[in-house]
Design a protein around this motif. Structure first.
Motif, PDB file in Angstrom:
ATOM      1  N   GLU A 180       0.833  -1.211   0.000  1.00  0.00           N
ATOM      2  CA  GLU A 180       0.000   0.000   0.000  1.00  0.00           C
ATOM      3  C   GLU A 180       0.866   1.258   0.000  1.00  0.00           C
ATOM      4  O   GLU A 180       0.581   2.209  -0.730  1.00  0.00           O
ATOM      5  N   GLY A 181       1.912   1.249   0.827  1.00  0.00           N
ATOM      6  CA  GLY A 181       2.790   2.415   0.899  1.00  0.00           C
ATOM      7  C   GLY A 181       3.543   2.617  -0.405  1.00  0.00           C
ATOM      8  O   GLY A 181       3.733   3.732  -0.875  1.00  0.00           O
ATOM      9  N   ARG A 182       3.971   1.512  -1.018  1.00  0.00           N
ATOM     10  CA  ARG A 182       4.719   1.608  -2.266  1.00  0.00           C
ATOM     11  C   ARG A 182       3.817   2.151  -3.374  1.00  0.00           C
ATOM     12  O   ARG A 182       4.249   2.939  -4.217  1.00  0.00           O
ATOM     13  N   ARG A 183       2.568   1.738  -3.353  1.00  0.00           N
ATOM     14  CA  ARG A 183       1.623   2.238  -4.354  1.00  0.00           C
ATOM     15  C   ARG A 183       1.398   3.735  -4.163  1.00  0.00           C
ATOM     16  O   ARG A 183       1.384   4.514  -5.117  1.00  0.00           O
ATOM     17  N   LEU A 184       1.268   4.136  -2.903  1.00  0.00           N
ATOM     18  CA  LEU A 184       1.041   5.543  -2.574  1.00  0.00           C
ATOM     19  C   LEU A 184       2.199   6.416  -3.067  1.00  0.00           C
ATOM     20  O   LEU A 184       1.996   7.458  -3.693  1.00  0.00           O
ATOM     21  N   VAL A 185       3.414   5.966  -2.820  1.00  0.00           N
ATOM     22  CA  VAL A 185       4.576   6.783  -3.138  1.00  0.00           C
ATOM     23  C   VAL A 185       4.888   6.760  -4.638  1.00  0.00           C
ATOM     24  O   VAL A 185       5.515   7.674  -5.163  1.00  0.00           O
ATOM     25  N   ASN A 186       4.420   5.755  -5.340  1.00  0.00           N
ATOM     26  CA  ASN A 186       4.662   5.674  -6.785  1.00  0.00           C
ATOM     27  C   ASN A 186       3.547   6.301  -7.617  1.00  0.00           C
ATOM     28  O   ASN A 186       3.810   6.953  -8.619  1.00  0.00           O
ATOM     29  N   PHE A 187       2.294   6.064  -7.202  1.00  0.00           N
ATOM     30  CA  PHE A 187       1.153   6.457  -8.043  1.00  0.00           C
ATOM     31  C   PHE A 187       0.329   7.601  -7.468  1.00  0.00           C
ATOM     32  O   PHE A 187      -0.566   8.105  -8.136  1.00  0.00           O
ATOM     33  N   GLY A 188       0.587   7.992  -6.231  1.00  0.00           N
ATOM     34  CA  GLY A 188      -0.203   9.061  -5.622  1.00  0.00           C
ATOM     35  C   GLY A 188      -1.408   8.501  -4.884  1.00  0.00           C
ATOM     36  O   GLY A 188      -1.349   7.411  -4.315  1.00  0.00           O
ATOM     37  N   VAL A 189      -2.483   9.261  -4.900  1.00  0.00           N
ATOM     38  CA  VAL A 189      -3.650   8.932  -4.072  1.00  0.00           C
ATOM     39  C   VAL A 189      -4.747   8.277  -4.908  1.00  0.00           C
ATOM     40  O   VAL A 189      -5.151   8.809  -5.952  1.00  0.00           O
ATOM     41  N   GLU A 190      -5.212   7.134  -4.425  1.00  0.00           N
ATOM     42  CA  GLU A 190      -6.259   6.407  -5.150  1.00  0.00           C
ATOM     43  C   GLU A 190      -7.514   7.273  -5.277  1.00  0.00           C
ATOM     44  O   GLU A 190      -7.905   7.973  -4.342  1.00  0.00           O
ATOM     45  N   GLY A 191      -8.118   7.238  -6.453  1.00  0.00           N
ATOM     46  CA  GLY A 191      -9.315   8.039  -6.676  1.00  0.00           C
ATOM     47  C   GLY A 191      -8.994   9.444  -7.174  1.00  0.00           C
ATOM     48  O   GLY A 191      -9.851  10.121  -7.720  1.00  0.00           O
ATOM     49  N   GLN A 192      -7.741   9.876  -6.947  1.00  0.00           N
ATOM     50  CA  GLN A 192      -7.334  11.198  -7.439  1.00  0.00           C
ATOM     51  C   GLN A 192      -6.458  11.074  -8.679  1.00  0.00           C
ATOM     52  O   GLN A 192      -6.796  11.574  -9.748  1.00  0.00           O
ATOM     53  N   THR A 193      -5.304  10.384  -8.525  1.00  0.00           N
ATOM     54  CA  THR A 193      -4.406  10.240  -9.676  1.00  0.00           C
ATOM     55  C   THR A 193      -4.575   8.882 -10.359  1.00  0.00           C
ATOM     56  O   THR A 193      -4.269   8.741 -11.531  1.00  0.00           O
ATOM     57  N   TYR A 194      -5.033   7.908  -9.611  1.00  0.00           N
ATOM     58  CA  TYR A 194      -5.174   6.568 -10.194  1.00  0.00           C
ATOM     59  C   TYR A 194      -6.371   5.833  -9.612  1.00  0.00           C
ATOM     60  O   TYR A 194      -6.906   6.217  -8.562  1.00  0.00           O
ATOM     61  N   ASN A 195      -6.767   4.771 -10.314  1.00  0.00           N
ATOM     62  CA  ASN A 195      -7.782   3.853  -9.793  1.00  0.00           C
ATOM     63  C   ASN A 195      -7.242   2.440  -9.894  1.00  0.00           C
ATOM     64  O   ASN A 195      -6.344   2.168 -10.688  1.00  0.00           O
ATOM     65  N   MET A 196      -7.799   1.554  -9.092  1.00  0.00           N
ATOM     66  CA  MET A 196      -7.402   0.162  -9.191  1.00  0.00           C
ATOM     67  C   MET A 196      -8.203  -0.492 -10.315  1.00  0.00           C
ATOM     68  O   MET A 196      -9.434  -0.441 -10.322  1.00  0.00           O
ATOM     69  N   VAL A 197      -7.475  -1.095 -11.277  1.00  0.00           N
ATOM     70  CA  VAL A 197      -8.127  -1.784 -12.382  1.00  0.00           C
ATOM     71  C   VAL A 197      -7.565  -3.198 -12.418  1.00  0.00           C
ATOM     72  O   VAL A 197      -6.345  -3.376 -12.555  1.00  0.00           O
ATOM     73  N   ASP A 198      -8.413  -4.181 -12.266  1.00  0.00           N
ATOM     74  CA  ASP A 198      -7.981  -5.581 -12.198  1.00  0.00           C
ATOM     75  C   ASP A 198      -6.884  -5.776 -11.154  1.00  0.00           C
ATOM     76  O   ASP A 198      -5.876  -6.445 -11.410  1.00  0.00           O
ATOM     77  N   GLY A 199      -7.030  -5.132 -10.027  1.00  0.00           N
ATOM     78  CA  GLY A 199      -6.073  -5.301  -8.931  1.00  0.00           C
ATOM     79  C   GLY A 199      -4.778  -4.531  -9.098  1.00  0.00           C
ATOM     80  O   GLY A 199      -3.853  -4.699  -8.303  1.00  0.00           O
ATOM     81  N   LYS A 200      -4.690  -3.697 -10.153  1.00  0.00           N
ATOM     82  CA  LYS A 200      -3.445  -2.942 -10.366  1.00  0.00           C
ATOM     83  C   LYS A 200      -3.737  -1.457 -10.505  1.00  0.00           C
ATOM     84  O   LYS A 200      -4.761  -1.073 -11.073  1.00  0.00           O
ATOM     85  N   PRO A 201      -2.799  -0.615 -10.009  1.00  0.00           N
ATOM     86  CA  PRO A 201      -3.025   0.827 -10.129  1.00  0.00           C
ATOM     87  C   PRO A 201      -2.907   1.280 -11.593  1.00  0.00           C
ATOM     88  O   PRO A 201      -2.006   0.847 -12.310  1.00  0.00           O
ATOM     89  N   GLN A 202      -3.855   2.101 -11.998  1.00  0.00           N
ATOM     90  CA  GLN A 202      -3.850   2.615 -13.373  1.00  0.00           C
ATOM     91  C   GLN A 202      -4.127   4.118 -13.285  1.00  0.00           C
ATOM     92  O   GLN A 202      -5.160   4.526 -12.754  1.00  0.00           O
ATOM     93  N   PHE A 203      -3.181   4.936 -13.788  1.00  0.00           N
ATOM     94  CA  PHE A 203      -3.416   6.376 -13.785  1.00  0.00           C
ATOM     95  C   PHE A 203      -4.712   6.682 -14.525  1.00  0.00           C
ATOM     96  O   PHE A 203      -5.035   6.038 -15.531  1.00  0.00           O
ATOM     97  N   THR A 204      -5.444   7.694 -14.040  1.00  0.00           N
ATOM     98  CA  THR A 204      -6.691   8.057 -14.714  1.00  0.00           C
ATOM     99  C   THR A 204      -6.355   8.686 -16.067  1.00  0.00           C
ATOM    100  O   THR A 204      -5.280   9.262 -16.250  1.00  0.00           O
TER     101      THR A 204
END
Ligand code: CA
Length: 529
Positions: free
Chosen positions: A376-400
Motif C-alpha cells: 500500500e505504501g509503495r503504491r502511494l509513493v509511486n502512483f499518488g492517491v487512489e481516486g485522485q491520480t489513479y484507480n485500481m483496475v484488475d487489482g493494479k493501479p492505473q493512472f486516470t
C-alpha cells in the motif's frame, strides 16, 4: 570555508556524544508488532521532525496529498524542519544542517550517502541493520532478495545508515537513428562498427534531408560525454555506472575507463570520425539543446539518449517533418564481436533518508520507513492517491485518463503531490513510467530486452578515512588531466597514439595508481573481493 568545516567538526563531535548517550534509552521504546493489514504504527499520533531536501522539493510539505494519506494510515506526523530550503543545492543545505549541531529525527536528502558515510560511523546517524531485522519486514524482504544493494548502500564500518531511493526498470539510454533517412538512402540499420561508419558517411554526403546541402550532422549528443561513450564500439569503456567518468569493475578488479587499450583505440577512431565530419563539430559546446535543435531542424542523424524522451520526438515532429522516424536500434557489434549498452539505470541511488542520532523513536521511525515498502505504501509513493491520480483496475493501479492526458508531464505532477520524491527511501515501480511511455519507447525497450545488451554496473564504494584522504588528494586533478587529453585527441589537436605512453606515466606520477589501490581496498572490504 575552513571556519565552516572547523565549526562543523565541533558540532559533529557534540552530536556524537549526544547520540552515544541516547543509544541506551532509545531502544526501550517498542511498539506492538505490525500486522500486515494494519499500518498504524502508534496508537496516539506521534510527531517526528524531518529535513527533506532535493532539487525537486527543497522542503517537506505537510499538505502533500501523499503525506496526508501516509499520516492517516500510520499515525506518524512529520513536521518540516528542513534547513537551506532557499537553495536547490542539497549538499549546501546538508552543510547548513550539520552546522546547526542538531539533526532532526529524519534526514532525507539527495546524495545523503556522502553524509552518512562520513558521520554515520561517528554516531551522528542511527545504524539501521538491527532495526530492519527486527521491525521492518518489508525492507528486510527487499534486501534479502537484493543483498548486493544493501552492501552497496552500506558505509565503511559495514553498517547501513540510510534507506535509499531504489529506481526500478533497467533501461535508460539507447542508440537512436533516423530510420526514414536509412530508407531514403536504401541503407539497412547498421549492425557493426564498419556499417555504422558507412551509414554516418552516407548521412554526411548523400543529402538525406533533401535540401541540396551537406548540412546533416550525423552523430550528435546533448551531453558531450555521449561521444567518448562510443569507445565501447572498440572495446573500451567510458564509465562503470550511470554517472559519467565513473570507475568500473572488471572481474573483481577496479579499473578506470580512460586508462585502457580499448579506450585508446576508440579515441583514435573517434578522432578520425570527427575529422571526417561524422560527429557534430560543436559536440563539446552545443549543450542540452542539441537534440531539440538538430532534430526539429531536420539535421541530426544519430544519438545515444534516453528511451522515453527521445522517442517522444516521433510524436512532436511527425507533422513538421513528414515521414520522421527516430527510433532505437541495437548497439552495433564492436570490434570484439560484442554488443554493449553501457548505460542503464542504477538500481540504488546515493539519495534517500536516514534516522538522526538523537531521534528518540528509532523503532517507530524504521516502521514508518518500512510502510513505504509495503504494497500500500509503495503504491502511494509511486502512483499518488487512489481516486485522485489513479484507480485500481484488475487489482493494479492505473493512472486516470485525465491525469495522463492533461498535457502536463506525469512525473512533475507526481512530485507536486509528494509522490516519487527521491529524498525519501523507497522502491520505485517501473509500471508508473510505463503507463506514459509512447509506443516507440516501449518497442525500443523490448528490442534491448530481447538482445540483453546491458552490462553490470559499479555500485560505488564507501571509503574509510585513510582511503578517502588518498582519493581526495589525487583523483580530481588526474581526472581533469584525462578529460583535457581526451578532448584534445578527439578534436585532433594532439595525437593519442604518439602521446599514450607519456600519458600513462603522467597518470602514475599524478597518483592514479594509488587512487586505484584505495578504491580496490574499499571495494574488497565492501563486496568481499
Ligand atoms: Ca542536406
Amino acid at each position: 570555508m575552513t571556519t565552516i568545516i572547523a565549526y562543523r567538526e565541533v558540532s559533529m563531535r557534540k552530536l556524537t556524544l549526544t547520540a552515544a548517550a541516547m543509544a541506551t534509552t532509545a531502544l526501550i521504546t517498542v511498539s506492538p508488532a505490525l500486522a500486515n493489514d494494519d499500518h498504524k504504527i502508534v496508537d496516539d499520533p506521534l510527531e517526528l521532525t524531518i529535513h527533506l531536501h532535493h532539487v525537486r522539493s527543497t522542503a517537506y510539505d505537510e499538505d502533500w496529498p501523499v503525506e496526508k494519506v501516509a499520516r492517516e494510515m500510520t499515525n506518524i506526523h512529520l513536521k518540516n524542519a528542513t534547513v537551506g530550503s532557499n537553495s536547490t543545492n542539497s549538499a549546501e543545505a546538508m552543510n547548513l544542517l550539520l552546522a546547526t549541531g542538531k539533526l532532526p529525527d529524519i534526514i532525507g536528502s539527495a546524495r545523503i550517502k556522502e553524509s552518512v558515510d562520513q558521520y554515520g560511523p561517528q554516531g551522528a546517524y542511527v545504524p539501521l541493520n538491527d532495526l530492519i531485522e527486527e521491525h521492518a519486514p518489508h525492507i528486510k524482504a527487499f534486501f534479502d532478495e537484493r543483498p548486493e544493494l544493501m552492501a552497496a548502500a552500506s558505509s565503511s564500518d559495514g553498517n547501513l545508515y540510510y534507506i535509499p531511493y531504489l529506481p526500478d526498470g533497467k533501461y535508460g539510454r539507447a542508440f537512436f537513428i533516423r530510420y526514414d533517412w536509412l530508407d531514403k538512402l536504401g541503407l539497412e540499420v547498421p549492425n557493426n562498427v564498419e556499417e555504422l561508419h558507412a551509414v554516418l558517411t552516407a548521412f554526411k554526403t548523400q543529402d538525406p534531408n533533401g535540401n541540396g546541402m551537406a548540412d546533416e550532422v550525423p552523430y550528435f549528443a546533448r551531453q558531450w560525454e555521449e561521444l567518448p561513450r562510443l569507445v565501447t564500439l572498440w572495446g573500451g569503456r567510458s564509465s562503470g555506472s550511470d554517472t559519467y567518468h565513473d570507475f568500473y569493475v572488471d572481474e573483481g578488479k577496479i579499473k578506470y575507463p580512460y586508462m585502457g587499450e580499448g579506450y585508446r583505440e576508440g579515441v583514435k577512431n573517434l578522432a578520425q570520425w570527427y575529422e571526417e565530419g561524422l560527429i557534430d563539430a560543436e559536440v563539446f559546446t552545443r549543450g542540452s539543446s542539441a537534440r531539440e535543435y538538430l532534430l526539429s531542424e531536420n539535421l541530426g542523424g544519430m544519438t545515444h539518449d534516453w528511451f522515453a524522451s527521445t522517442s517522444g520526438y516521433n510524436d512532436t515532429l511527425a507533422e513538421p517533418i513528414p515521414g520522421f522516424e527516430f527510433k532505437a536500434f541495437a548497439p552495433p557489434e564492436n570490434v570484439n564481436g560484442d554488443r554493449i549498452e553501457e548505460h542503464r539505470r542504477i538500481p540504488v541511488k546515493p539519495d534517500g533518508w536516514a534516522i538522526g542520532g538523537t531521534n528518540k523513536h528509532p523503532v517507530e521511525t524504521i516502521k514508518y520507513f518500512d510502510f513505504y515498502f509495503s504494497p500500500e505504501g509503495r503504491r502511494l509513493v509511486n502512483f499518488g492517491v487512489e481516486g485522485q491520480t489513479y484507480n485500481m483496475v484488475d487489482g493494479k493501479p492505473q493512472f486516470t485518463e485525465e491525469f495522463l492526458t492533461n498535457g502536463r508531464p506525469v512525473n512533475s505532477q507526481l512530485y507536486e503531490i509528494g509522490a516519487q520524491l527521491q529524498a525519501r527511501g523507497y522502491f520505485q515501480d517501473y509500471e508508473y513510467e510505463k503507463q506514459w511511455s509512447n509506443k516507440y519507447a516501449l518497442e525500443g525497450i523490448a528490442l534491448y530486452d530481447e538482445g540483453d545488451y546491458l552490462i553490470d554496473q559499479f555500485l560505488g564504494v564507501a571509503m574509510n578515512a585513510d582511503e578517502q584522504k588518498v582519493f581526495d588528494k589525487y583523483f580530481a586533478s588526474a581526472r581533469t588531466y584525462m578529460l583535457e587529453k581526451q578532448q584534445a585527441w578527439i578534436l585532433g589537436s594532439s595525437d593519442v597514439e604518439a602521446e599514450w605512453d607519456d600519458y600513462m606515466s603522467q597518470l602514475d606520477r599524478m597518483g592514479m595508481n594509488e587512487v586505484l589501490e584505495v578504491m580496490q581496498s574499499a571495494y574488497d572490504r565492501q563486496y568481499g573481493g
